[in-house]
Design a protein around this motif. Structure first.
Motif, PDB file in Angstrom:
ATOM      1  N   GLY A 126      32.419  52.178  41.366  1.00  0.00           N
ATOM      2  CA  GLY A 126      33.011  51.280  42.114  1.00  0.00           C
ATOM      3  C   GLY A 126      33.504  49.685  41.257  1.00  0.00           C
ATOM      4  N   GLY A 127      32.507  49.257  40.468  1.00  0.00           N
ATOM      5  CA  GLY A 127      32.386  48.303  39.749  1.00  0.00           C
ATOM      6  C   GLY A 127      33.950  48.867  39.007  1.00  0.00           C
ATOM      7  N   LYS A 128      34.117  49.477  38.669  1.00  0.00           N
ATOM      8  CA  LYS A 128      35.390  49.524  37.420  1.00  0.00           C
ATOM      9  C   LYS A 128      36.683  49.276  38.391  1.00  0.00           C
ATOM     10  CE  LYS A 128      34.284  52.961  33.968  1.00  0.00           C
ATOM     11  NZ  LYS A 128      34.496  53.684  33.125  1.00  0.00           N
ATOM     12  N   LEU A 129      36.807  49.954  39.816  1.00  0.00           N
ATOM     13  CA  LEU A 129      38.003  49.848  40.585  1.00  0.00           C
ATOM     14  C   LEU A 129      37.637  48.639  40.792  1.00  0.00           C
ATOM     15  CD1 LEU A 129      40.191  51.704  42.739  1.00  0.00           C
ATOM     16  CD2 LEU A 129      38.574  51.730  44.572  1.00  0.00           C
ATOM     17  N   LEU A 130      36.443  47.761  41.200  1.00  0.00           N
ATOM     18  CA  LEU A 130      36.314  46.270  42.268  1.00  0.00           C
ATOM     19  C   LEU A 130      36.983  45.488  41.298  1.00  0.00           C
ATOM     20  CD1 LEU A 130      35.576  44.480  43.888  1.00  0.00           C
ATOM     21  CD2 LEU A 130      33.557  44.677  42.527  1.00  0.00           C
ATOM     22  N   TRP A 131      36.598  45.791  39.771  1.00  0.00           N
ATOM     23  CA  TRP A 131      37.185  44.395  38.632  1.00  0.00           C
ATOM     24  C   TRP A 131      38.885  45.343  37.817  1.00  0.00           C
ATOM     25  CZ3 TRP A 131      35.741  40.706  36.880  1.00  0.00           C
ATOM     26  CH2 TRP A 131      34.445  40.419  37.450  1.00  0.00           C
ATOM     27  N   VAL A 132      38.895  46.122  37.714  1.00  0.00           N
ATOM     28  CA  VAL A 132      40.245  46.375  38.206  1.00  0.00           C
ATOM     29  C   VAL A 132      41.591  45.574  39.104  1.00  0.00           C
ATOM     30  CG1 VAL A 132      42.628  47.990  37.649  1.00  0.00           C
ATOM     31  CG2 VAL A 132      40.709  48.789  36.463  1.00  0.00           C
ATOM     32  N   VAL A 133      41.570  45.739  40.438  1.00  0.00           N
ATOM     33  CA  VAL A 133      42.048  45.328  41.500  1.00  0.00           C
ATOM     34  C   VAL A 133      42.045  44.330  41.402  1.00  0.00           C
ATOM     35  CG1 VAL A 133      41.728  45.234  44.288  1.00  0.00           C
ATOM     36  CG2 VAL A 133      41.504  47.439  43.016  1.00  0.00           C
ATOM     37  N   LEU A 134      40.531  43.402  41.217  1.00  0.00           N
ATOM     38  CA  LEU A 134      40.949  41.890  41.626  1.00  0.00           C
ATOM     39  C   LEU A 134      41.723  41.513  40.443  1.00  0.00           C
ATOM     40  CD1 LEU A 134      39.431  39.733  42.168  1.00  0.00           C
ATOM     41  CD2 LEU A 134      37.736  39.640  40.127  1.00  0.00           C
ATOM     42  N   ILE A 135      41.488  41.918  39.245  1.00  0.00           N
ATOM     43  CA  ILE A 135      42.527  41.290  38.181  1.00  0.00           C
ATOM     44  C   ILE A 135      43.962  41.940  37.907  1.00  0.00           C
ATOM     45  CG2 ILE A 135      43.429  41.901  35.438  1.00  0.00           C
ATOM     46  CD1 ILE A 135      40.369  42.634  35.034  1.00  0.00           C
ATOM     47  N   PHE A 136      44.301  42.864  38.759  1.00  0.00           N
ATOM     48  CA  PHE A 136      45.831  43.432  39.308  1.00  0.00           C
ATOM     49  C   PHE A 136      46.432  41.962  40.178  1.00  0.00           C
ATOM     50  CE2 PHE A 136      48.976  45.760  41.526  1.00  0.00           C
ATOM     51  CZ  PHE A 136      49.447  45.852  40.431  1.00  0.00           C
ATOM     52  N   PHE A 137      45.650  41.960  41.731  1.00  0.00           N
ATOM     53  CA  PHE A 137      46.501  41.569  42.645  1.00  0.00           C
ATOM     54  C   PHE A 137      46.102  39.919  41.759  1.00  0.00           C
ATOM     55  CE2 PHE A 137      45.865  45.261  45.171  1.00  0.00           C
ATOM     56  CZ  PHE A 137      47.004  45.451  44.918  1.00  0.00           C
ATOM     57  N   PHE A 138      44.961  39.531  41.435  1.00  0.00           N
ATOM     58  CA  PHE A 138      45.216  37.877  41.352  1.00  0.00           C
ATOM     59  C   PHE A 138      44.709  38.012  39.389  1.00  0.00           C
ATOM     60  CE2 PHE A 138      42.782  38.644  45.414  1.00  0.00           C
ATOM     61  CZ  PHE A 138      43.622  37.721  45.450  1.00  0.00           C
ATOM     62  N   PRO A 139      45.738  37.811  38.662  1.00  0.00           N
ATOM     63  CA  PRO A 139      46.615  38.408  37.719  1.00  0.00           C
ATOM     64  C   PRO A 139      45.945  36.859  36.876  1.00  0.00           C
ATOM     65  CG  PRO A 139      48.070  37.833  37.892  1.00  0.00           C
ATOM     66  CD  PRO A 139      47.105  37.958  39.147  1.00  0.00           C
ATOM     67  N   ILE A 140      46.040  35.504  36.918  1.00  0.00           N
ATOM     68  CA  ILE A 140      45.066  34.047  36.322  1.00  0.00           C
ATOM     69  C   ILE A 140      43.493  34.419  36.689  1.00  0.00           C
ATOM     70  CG2 ILE A 140      45.249  32.218  36.099  1.00  0.00           C
ATOM     71  CD1 ILE A 140      47.980  32.016  36.390  1.00  0.00           C
ATOM     72  N   PHE A 141      43.413  34.198  38.126  1.00  0.00           N
ATOM     73  CA  PHE A 141      41.878  33.874  38.214  1.00  0.00           C
ATOM     74  C   PHE A 141      41.171  35.513  37.817  1.00  0.00           C
ATOM     75  CE2 PHE A 141      44.225  30.756  41.533  1.00  0.00           C
ATOM     76  CZ  PHE A 141      43.936  29.809  41.081  1.00  0.00           C
ATOM     77  N   GLY A 142      41.678  36.297  38.454  1.00  0.00           N
ATOM     78  CA  GLY A 142      40.709  37.543  37.369  1.00  0.00           C
ATOM     79  C   GLY A 142      40.634  38.144  36.587  1.00  0.00           C
ATOM     80  N   LEU A 143      41.116  36.801  35.207  1.00  0.00           N
ATOM     81  CA  LEU A 143      41.655  37.680  34.060  1.00  0.00           C
ATOM     82  C   LEU A 143      39.607  35.799  33.952  1.00  0.00           C
ATOM     83  CD1 LEU A 143      44.386  37.227  32.163  1.00  0.00           C
ATOM     84  CD2 LEU A 143      42.586  38.870  32.031  1.00  0.00           C
ATOM     85  N   ILE A 144      39.599  34.907  35.146  1.00  0.00           N
ATOM     86  CA  ILE A 144      38.851  33.956  34.555  1.00  0.00           C
ATOM     87  C   ILE A 144      37.783  34.312  35.214  1.00  0.00           C
ATOM     88  CG2 ILE A 144      38.293  31.496  35.160  1.00  0.00           C
ATOM     89  CD1 ILE A 144      41.028  30.809  35.640  1.00  0.00           C
ATOM     90  N   PHE A 145      37.508  35.419  36.221  1.00  0.00           N
ATOM     91  CA  PHE A 145      36.293  35.877  37.118  1.00  0.00           C
ATOM     92  C   PHE A 145      35.737  36.986  36.060  1.00  0.00           C
ATOM     93  CE2 PHE A 145      38.020  34.594  41.509  1.00  0.00           C
ATOM     94  CZ  PHE A 145      37.331  33.126  41.665  1.00  0.00           C
ATOM     95  N   TYR A 146      36.693  37.638  35.339  1.00  0.00           N
ATOM     96  CA  TYR A 146      36.193  38.665  34.619  1.00  0.00           C
ATOM     97  C   TYR A 146      35.882  37.708  33.449  1.00  0.00           C
ATOM     98  CZ  TYR A 146      35.589  42.855  31.736  1.00  0.00           C
ATOM     99  OH  TYR A 146      35.297  43.685  31.234  1.00  0.00           O
ATOM    100  N   TYR A 147      35.884  37.175  32.574  1.00  0.00           N
ATOM    101  CA  TYR A 147      35.489  36.820  31.709  1.00  0.00           C
ATOM    102  C   TYR A 147      33.806  35.716  31.989  1.00  0.00           C
ATOM    103  CZ  TYR A 147      35.305  33.398  27.537  1.00  0.00           C
ATOM    104  OH  TYR A 147      34.620  32.896  26.114  1.00  0.00           O
ATOM    105  N   PHE A 148      34.318  35.303  32.805  1.00  0.00           N
ATOM    106  CA  PHE A 148      32.680  34.252  33.493  1.00  0.00           C
ATOM    107  C   PHE A 148      31.848  34.933  34.447  1.00  0.00           C
ATOM    108  CE2 PHE A 148      35.783  30.617  32.182  1.00  0.00           C
ATOM    109  CZ  PHE A 148      35.090  30.110  31.723  1.00  0.00           C
ATOM    110  N   PHE A 149      32.023  36.344  34.477  1.00  0.00           N
ATOM    111  CA  PHE A 149      31.498  36.877  35.375  1.00  0.00           C
ATOM    112  C   PHE A 149      31.063  37.941  35.537  1.00  0.00           C
ATOM    113  CE2 PHE A 149      32.857  33.634  38.086  1.00  0.00           C
ATOM    114  CZ  PHE A 149      31.799  32.355  37.862  1.00  0.00           C
ATOM    115  N   SER A 150      31.705  38.811  34.677  1.00  0.00           N
ATOM    116  CA  SER A 150      31.776  40.247  34.117  1.00  0.00           C
ATOM    117  C   SER A 150      29.999  40.721  33.563  1.00  0.00           C
ATOM    118  CB  SER A 150      32.922  40.794  33.520  1.00  0.00           C
ATOM    119  OG  SER A 150      32.581  40.908  32.099  1.00  0.00           O
ATOM    120  N   GLU A 151      29.728  40.271  32.941  1.00  0.00           N
ATOM    121  CA  GLU A 151      27.758  40.253  31.740  1.00  0.00           C
ATOM    122  C   GLU A 151      28.776  41.561  31.146  1.00  0.00           C
ATOM    123  OE1 GLU A 151      24.961  41.213  34.745  1.00  0.00           O
ATOM    124  OE2 GLU A 151      25.234  39.418  35.466  1.00  0.00           O
TER     125      GLU A 151
END
Length: 76
Positions: A35-60
């Motif tokens: 579920g965590g993998k799916l959430l991150w992949v969907v976030l990065i896929f649908f919001f490419p720029i903001f998804g990368l920023i969120f992943y970089y700062f909040f993904s642990e």
């Protein structure tokens, strides 16, 4: 000058696309739950720029990998 600006947008989009692919690959090889993998992949896929920023700062990221420590021994 107009042609240079026209091509720079495509180049920046290509760079973002490559970074998205690296981030998605990093998510898929991590030890997160499905579920965590799916959430991150969907976030990065649908919001490419903001998804990368969120992943970089909040993904642990460092807590979710199989780091293998290499122990070196001295040769006698």
């Amino acid at each position: 000058m107009k042609n240079l600006l026209h091509y720079s947008g495509g180049f920046l989009s290509f760079i973002i696309f490559i970074l998205d692919l690296f981030a998605i690959y990093e998510v898929l090889i991590s030890n997160r739950t499905k579920g965590g993998k799916l959430l991150w992949v969907v976030l990065i896929f649908f919001f490419p720029i903001f998804g990368l920023i969120f992943y970089y700062f909040f993904s642990e990221r460092k807590e979710h990998y199989n780091y293998q420590e290499i122990n070196y021994s001295n040769i006698p």
